[in-house]
Design an enzyme around this catalytic site. Sequence first.
Site, PDB file in Angstrom:
ATOM      1  N   GLN A   1       8.538  -3.504  16.562  1.00 51.32           N
ATOM      2  CA  GLN A   1       9.334  -4.253  15.583  1.00 51.32           C
ATOM      3  C   GLN A   1      10.583  -3.462  15.193  1.00 51.32           C
ATOM      4  OE1 GLN A   1       7.866  -6.617  12.051  1.00 51.32           O
ATOM      5  NE2 GLN A   1       8.349  -4.746  10.954  1.00 51.32           N
TER       6      GLN A   1
ATOM      7  N   MET B   1      -2.339   2.978   7.545  1.00 55.26           N
ATOM      8  CA  MET B   1      -2.315   2.034   6.422  1.00 55.26           C
ATOM      9  C   MET B   1      -1.675   0.732   6.877  1.00 55.26           C
ATOM     10  SD  MET B   1      -1.470   4.314   3.117  1.00 55.26           S
ATOM     11  CE  MET B   1      -2.556   5.676   2.682  1.00 55.26           C
ATOM     12  N   SER B   2      -2.326  -0.364   6.514  1.00 51.54           N
ATOM     13  CA  SER B   2      -1.847  -1.692   6.897  1.00 51.54           C
ATOM     14  C   SER B   2      -2.410  -2.688   5.904  1.00 51.54           C
ATOM     15  CB  SER B   2      -2.353  -2.033   8.305  1.00 51.54           C
ATOM     16  OG  SER B   2      -2.214  -3.415   8.547  1.00 51.54           O
ATOM     17  N   SER B   3      -1.603  -3.693   5.572  1.00 47.38           N
ATOM     18  CA  SER B   3      -2.093  -4.736   4.666  1.00 47.38           C
ATOM     19  C   SER B   3      -3.303  -5.426   5.280  1.00 47.38           C
ATOM     20  CB  SER B   3      -0.985  -5.760   4.411  1.00 47.38           C
ATOM     21  OG  SER B   3       0.186  -5.093   3.980  1.00 47.38           O
ATOM     22  N   ARG B   4      -3.351  -5.460   6.610  1.00 49.71           N
ATOM     23  CA  ARG B   4      -4.455  -6.158   7.293  1.00 49.71           C
ATOM     24  C   ARG B   4      -5.794  -5.430   7.146  1.00 49.71           C
ATOM     25  NH1 ARG B   4      -2.711 -10.339  10.531  1.00 49.71           N
ATOM     26  NH2 ARG B   4      -0.472 -10.341  10.959  1.00 49.71           N
TER      27      ARG B   4
ATOM     28  N   GLN C   1       6.505 -15.962  11.845  1.00 45.55           N
ATOM     29  CA  GLN C   1       6.098 -14.850  12.721  1.00 45.55           C
ATOM     30  C   GLN C   1       4.602 -14.827  12.968  1.00 45.55           C
ATOM     31  OE1 GLN C   1       7.672 -11.847   9.748  1.00 45.55           O
ATOM     32  NE2 GLN C   1       5.966 -10.649  10.543  1.00 45.55           N
TER      33      GLN C   1
ATOM     34  N   HIS D   1       0.872  -1.178   0.000  1.00 43.18           N
ATOM     35  CA  HIS D   1       0.000   0.000   0.000  1.00 43.18           C
ATOM     36  C   HIS D   1       0.911   1.231   0.000  1.00 43.18           C
ATOM     37  CE1 HIS D   1       1.099   0.223   4.210  1.00 43.18           C
ATOM     38  NE2 HIS D   1       0.616  -0.997   4.418  1.00 43.18           N
TER      39      HIS D   1
ATOM     40  N   GLY E   1       8.590   0.415   8.618  1.00 45.63           N
ATOM     41  CA  GLY E   1       7.549   1.376   8.996  1.00 45.63           C
ATOM     42  C   GLY E   1       7.506   1.599  10.497  1.00 45.63           C
TER      43      GLY E   1
ATOM     44  N   HIS F   1       4.045   1.357   2.185  1.00 49.53           N
ATOM     45  CA  HIS F   1       5.240   0.644   1.717  1.00 49.53           C
ATOM     46  C   HIS F   1       5.969   1.469   0.641  1.00 49.53           C
ATOM     47  CE1 HIS F   1       2.814  -3.043   2.957  1.00 49.53           C
ATOM     48  NE2 HIS F   1       3.944  -3.199   3.631  1.00 49.53           N
TER      49      HIS F   1
END
Length: 301
Positions: free
Chosen positions: A153, A184-187, A61, A34, A147, A37
């Site tokens: 992390q 924004m998150s892929s999830r 993970q 997205h 990010g 990234h």
Amino acid sequence: MDIIRTTSELQARADRVRAEGRRIALVPTMGALHPGHISLIAHGQERADEVWVSIFVNPTQFNEASDFEGYPRTFEADVEQCRAAGAKVIFAPTADQLYPEGAQTWVEVGSLAEPLCGASRPGHFRGVTTVVSKLFLAAKPHVAVFGEKDFQQLAVIRRMTRDLGFDIDIVGGPTLREEDGVAMSSRNLRLGPVAREQATVLIRAIQGAERAVAAGECNARALLENVRKTIGEPPQATLDYAELRDPESLAEAPPTLDGPTLLALAVHFSPDPDGQGADVRLIDNRVLVPQAADTSRPSSE
Ligand code: PAF
């Protein structure tokens, strides 16, 4: 732009690029790219001659098989986005490239990886640091960009890089947000439409805490009570954690905030009542900065 599938090919490419005196920036991802990234690619381009993106949904993970299997995979669209952003290489290995048959070596960071997501997702950071080490050894980058949404992390990877002596500059890219403030998150792709609307609760809770701190509130318990109250409102949201921590050590914040303090949130969203969407866990964070004048006030505790 080249798509490379094997570690040996990537290492040979890294050796050639380095021999030419060119700098490599690596953006490790699990795909479903997205604009957040893409902004990391831009940060890499400011610091290196070539940006390489790795796309690998790392099985070690994930705590639950269903989360791993349901993780969004949009490889063709990812390739197009990387190409448009000017990335030079995509590293998209198969699992056996990073985890050869019988692999039994792990990279694990200590106490920094224990609270917050480390407590909610046992073994998660061990999977992250192991795969990131392998990606570093494969791509031999000068710079790696991650990010800031994944605050812990980033802290854990910085510590691992320092502790293991990787000669790599770790760069954090600021969180990008949708128009309604959701990070924004892929999830986000896995949320049902109703849960997606309710997902604004994280940024609303953060902004509420930020306003309270700006107005002079330094009492950790009062701040967290309000955050929990806000997150308790949307029917599909369940709080995983809301914590105030030292942004460097991730140690618990004192009862009266006395300096910049990380507010870290994780919230589960259930599928919509009509069955759309999945169980999705979102995280977000903000470093709260108490007003200097206010930090000298006695705590209301
Ligand atoms: O942030 C992610 O997407 C992943 O945790 C990472 C760093 C690519 C490791 O798999």
